[in-house]
Design a protein around this motif. Structure first.
Motif, short mmCIF file in Angstrom:
data_model
loop_
_atom_site.label_atom_id
_atom_site.label_comp_id
_atom_site.label_asym_id
_atom_site.label_seq_id
_atom_site.Cartn_x
_atom_site.Cartn_y
_atom_site.Cartn_z
N MET A 1 83.25 -75.54 14.57
CA MET A 1 83.58 -74.51 15.53
C MET A 1 84.97 -74.81 16.09
SD MET A 1 80.41 -72.89 16.61
CE MET A 1 78.84 -72.98 15.82
N SER A 2 85.71 -73.77 16.42
CA SER A 2 87.09 -73.98 16.81
C SER A 2 87.31 -74.07 18.30
CB SER A 2 87.95 -72.85 16.23
OG SER A 2 87.50 -71.61 16.73
N SER A 3 86.40 -73.59 19.11
CA SER A 3 86.59 -73.67 20.56
C SER A 3 85.25 -73.60 21.26
CB SER A 3 87.48 -72.53 21.04
OG SER A 3 86.76 -71.32 21.00
N SER A 4 85.27 -73.90 22.56
CA SER A 4 84.02 -73.83 23.31
C SER A 4 83.49 -72.40 23.38
CB SER A 4 84.21 -74.40 24.72
OG SER A 4 85.18 -73.66 25.42
N SER B 1 84.74 -80.83 26.29
CA SER B 1 85.91 -80.42 25.51
C SER B 1 85.44 -79.79 24.21
CB SER B 1 86.78 -81.65 25.21
OG SER B 1 86.12 -82.48 24.27
N PRO B 2 86.29 -78.97 23.60
CA PRO B 2 85.92 -78.38 22.31
C PRO B 2 85.58 -79.44 21.26
CG PRO B 2 87.78 -77.20 23.22
CD PRO B 2 87.53 -78.41 24.11
N LEU C 1 84.32 -82.52 21.78
CA LEU C 1 82.99 -83.06 22.08
C LEU C 1 81.90 -82.04 21.74
CD1 LEU C 1 81.29 -85.37 23.16
CD2 LEU C 1 81.62 -84.47 25.46
N ALA C 2 82.17 -80.79 22.02
CA ALA C 2 81.20 -79.74 21.69
C ALA C 2 80.98 -79.67 20.18
CB ALA C 2 81.67 -78.39 22.22
N ARG C 3 82.05 -79.81 19.40
CA ARG C 3 81.90 -79.81 17.93
C ARG C 3 81.09 -81.01 17.47
NH1 ARG C 3 87.35 -77.76 18.00
NH2 ARG C 3 88.18 -79.86 17.84
N ILE C 4 81.34 -82.18 18.06
CA ILE C 4 80.59 -83.38 17.69
C ILE C 4 79.11 -83.19 17.98
CG2 ILE C 4 80.20 -85.81 18.28
CD1 ILE C 4 83.29 -86.01 18.69
N GLU C 5 78.78 -82.64 19.14
CA GLU C 5 77.38 -82.40 19.49
C GLU C 5 76.75 -81.39 18.53
OE1 GLU C 5 75.44 -84.06 21.65
OE2 GLU C 5 77.21 -85.33 21.87
N ASN C 6 77.50 -80.36 18.16
CA ASN C 6 76.98 -79.36 17.22
C ASN C 6 76.70 -80.00 15.86
OD1 ASN C 6 76.30 -76.59 16.59
ND2 ASN C 6 78.08 -76.67 15.23
N VAL C 7 77.59 -80.85 15.40
CA VAL C 7 77.40 -81.53 14.12
C VAL C 7 76.17 -82.44 14.19
CG1 VAL C 7 78.39 -83.22 12.52
CG2 VAL C 7 79.78 -81.33 13.37
N LYS C 8 75.97 -83.14 15.30
CA LYS C 8 74.78 -83.98 15.46
C LYS C 8 73.52 -83.13 15.33
CE LYS C 8 76.59 -87.57 18.53
NZ LYS C 8 76.52 -88.07 19.92
N ARG C 9 73.48 -81.98 16.01
CA ARG C 9 72.31 -81.10 15.92
C ARG C 9 72.11 -80.61 14.49
NH1 ARG C 9 74.26 -79.50 20.90
NH2 ARG C 9 75.41 -77.75 20.02
N TRP C 10 73.21 -80.23 13.84
CA TRP C 10 73.12 -79.74 12.47
C TRP C 10 72.57 -80.84 11.55
CZ3 TRP C 10 75.36 -81.37 7.93
CH2 TRP C 10 75.17 -80.52 6.84
N ARG C 11 73.09 -82.06 11.70
CA ARG C 11 72.63 -83.16 10.85
C ARG C 11 71.16 -83.48 11.10
NH1 ARG C 11 76.04 -86.06 7.46
NH2 ARG C 11 78.15 -85.34 7.68
N THR C 12 70.72 -83.39 12.36
CA THR C 12 69.31 -83.63 12.66
C THR C 12 68.44 -82.63 11.92
OG1 THR C 12 69.80 -84.57 14.81
CG2 THR C 12 67.57 -83.72 14.50
#
Length: 185
Positions: A15-18, A28-29, A31-42
């Motif tokens: 994702m490119s922005s919040s 931050s965008p 950190l938000a991307r990192i959290e999204n990737v963690k959810r996706w990987r789970t």
């Protein structure tokens, strides 16, 4: 370290922005991307073996709802079986894919179990699995003209012939006790 260096952009939609998340949580965008990737990987990790695990649960329960005894297998002419592999302790909280943490339920019973409309427990004194309707649900249902008749029909002991043939795969009474303490304090 930039997120793009951690993950190949072909494997993960970045994702490119919040604004892409729809919620401004102050992160931050990046950190938000990192959290999204963690959810996706789970989800991806869970999904890899989850289909085989679900099929195994349906198989050991013979595509039969533990609560109703209805056999609802997938037919060639329909998209899916009428039963689900249901966790006793939620996977999202416990990440426990164990045979004794899974039961096979019709889609309606799965919803009712997860929602607390029906309670599933083990009575150690009589060595029986029991289905009941909590008093609060009965009281609220009558106030809201919510019919419990389908669930009242299944209240009581579950016959042993609905359980898997291997007792090691039967629902774990400790897991039932734990979820019931959470759902019905």
């Amino acid at each position: 370290m930039e997120i793009e260096k951690l993950f190949d952009s072909e494997d993960v939609l970045l994702m490119s922005s919040s604004d892409d998340f729809g919620v401004d949580d102050g992160n931050s965008p990046e950190l938000a991307r990192i959290e999204n990737v963690k959810r996706w990987r789970t989800v991806a990790v869970r999904g890899a073996g989850a289909a085989r695990f679900r099929a195994g649960i349906k198989s050991i329960y013979r595509d039969t709802c533990l609560f109703t005894g209805q056999r609802l297998p997938k037919l060639d002419s329909i998209a899916s079986a009428g039963v689900d592999a249901a966790h006793i302790l939620p996977w999202a909280s416990y990440e426990l894919n164990a045979l004794d943490n899974e039961i096979c339920l019709s889609k309606q019973c799965h919803w009712a179990f997860d929602s607390g409309v029906i309670k599933f427990s083990f009575d150690d004194a009589i060595k029986q699995y029991i289905i009941s309707i909590p008093d609060i649900v009965t009281a609220q249902a009558s106030q809201h003209n919510f019919s419990l008749s389908a669930y009242q029909k299944i209240v009581g002991s579950i016959p042993h012939d609905r359980l898997p043939t291997n007792p090691n795969t039967w629902p774990n009474p400790k897991y039932l006790e734990s979820i019931n303490k959470i759902m019905f304090p």
